[in-house]
Enzyme design. Sequence first.
Site, mmCIF file in Angstrom:
data_model
loop_
_atom_site.group_PDB
_atom_site.id
_atom_site.type_symbol
_atom_site.label_atom_id
_atom_site.label_comp_id
_atom_site.label_asym_id
_atom_site.label_seq_id
_atom_site.Cartn_x
_atom_site.Cartn_y
_atom_site.Cartn_z
ATOM 1 N N ILE A 107 3.158 4.490 -0.368
ATOM 2 C CA ILE A 107 4.325 4.847 -1.175
ATOM 3 C C ILE A 107 5.014 3.605 -1.733
ATOM 4 O O ILE A 107 5.460 3.593 -2.879
ATOM 5 C CB ILE A 107 5.310 5.687 -0.345
ATOM 6 N N SER A 146 12.431 10.134 6.363
ATOM 7 C CA SER A 146 11.363 11.099 6.601
ATOM 8 C C SER A 146 11.971 12.442 6.948
ATOM 9 O O SER A 146 12.981 12.520 7.661
ATOM 10 C CB SER A 146 10.474 10.627 7.754
ATOM 11 N N SER A 150 0.846 -1.190 0.000
ATOM 12 C CA SER A 150 0.000 0.000 0.000
ATOM 13 C C SER A 150 0.883 1.241 0.000
ATOM 14 O O SER A 150 2.107 1.157 0.136
ATOM 15 C CB SER A 150 -0.932 0.017 1.221
ATOM 16 N N THR A 188 -1.165 8.783 2.768
ATOM 17 C CA THR A 188 -1.111 7.321 2.742
ATOM 18 C C THR A 188 -2.010 6.737 3.830
ATOM 19 O O THR A 188 -2.364 7.435 4.785
ATOM 20 C CB THR A 188 0.326 6.819 2.981
ATOM 21 N N LYS A 242 14.507 7.301 11.868
ATOM 22 C CA LYS A 242 14.748 7.862 10.539
ATOM 23 C C LYS A 242 16.040 8.682 10.546
ATOM 24 O O LYS A 242 16.779 8.701 9.547
ATOM 25 C CB LYS A 242 13.557 8.711 10.092
ATOM 26 N N TYR A 252 9.766 7.176 15.745
ATOM 27 C CA TYR A 252 9.829 7.141 14.282
ATOM 28 C C TYR A 252 10.912 8.090 13.773
ATOM 29 O O TYR A 252 11.778 7.705 12.974
ATOM 30 C CB TYR A 252 8.461 7.538 13.728
#
Length: 315
Positions: free
Chosen positions: A51, A175, A49, A236, A205, A201
């Site tokens: 990107i 990100s 799903s 998304t 990253k 997150y």
Amino acid sequence: MHDRLDTLLDRTVLLGYSRPGLLLRRASWGPLAPDALQGRTALITGANSGIGKAMAAGMAALGAEVTLVVRDTERGVAAAAEITAHTPGATVRVARCDISDLADVRRFAHEMLDHTDRVDILVHNAGVLPRTRTESPQGHEICLATHVLGPILATDLLAPALQRSGAGRVILVSSGGMYSQPLPVRDIEYRTGDYHGATAYARTKRIQVALTPVLAERYAAQHISVHSMHPGWVDTPGIEAALPRFRRLTRPLLRTPAEGADTALWLAATEVPSGKFWHDRHPRPEHYLRRTRVSEADRERVWRYCTAAAGITPS
């Protein structure tokens, strides 16, 4: 586009990461050749799903044989069917792997090496943004396991197949949120303080981007290039589930998954220097804030922790 305008867009964030910034920039881009990836093989994690799926569709349309590397094979098969319906004649396969589970990464890599002569493109796109602190089967914080440990282990195990390509490429999907966080040298597993999924997150990253030049140097002799990139703000299913308020506020400005996938497709099809961080087909600085800057000793310390955790030799 003039470099000064491009830089101004990047520093404003709102314009640079949103759809308007992309539309301004791509007015000066040339199209990729329709057969730019003809005969190439690509593995893309988290490709059922968002990107990842858009990357898979884009690479298939450019002629690559694509394998969707997913945890849920049923969803992967459905995604593959959608891609082949849109691009008749495309070769799209599905392989199961939980990139956060190091044992499953080893199984997947060994099976891939048994059945695949070479890998031209390896995209580490799988991502998680948890609400609470959870751990992988090996006891690592789940963002670290998914975004860093699994990808560096998979890359190391698949290096022989990437080397046989003669110009193997590894792409880490990072990100822009990483700009807000320093390298978590003293708490790589996020064991102290109040846990926030968005912070975990962004920290991991940041680690991806910090380790990109280390990985580039590690595999240079094997003619494998390593790149990290960020797609901007993209609408998304993951963003809808994890950051619903952000999505409500910014939805008119969000990019489509295909627009977010563009730089990864461009990196897969274009000869560019290894070891850099990219956004909208342009190299970007690792840092904008003084407080996020780290020494090479700190970068090495994080690298050695991550290689030990993943079970690979650091050099």
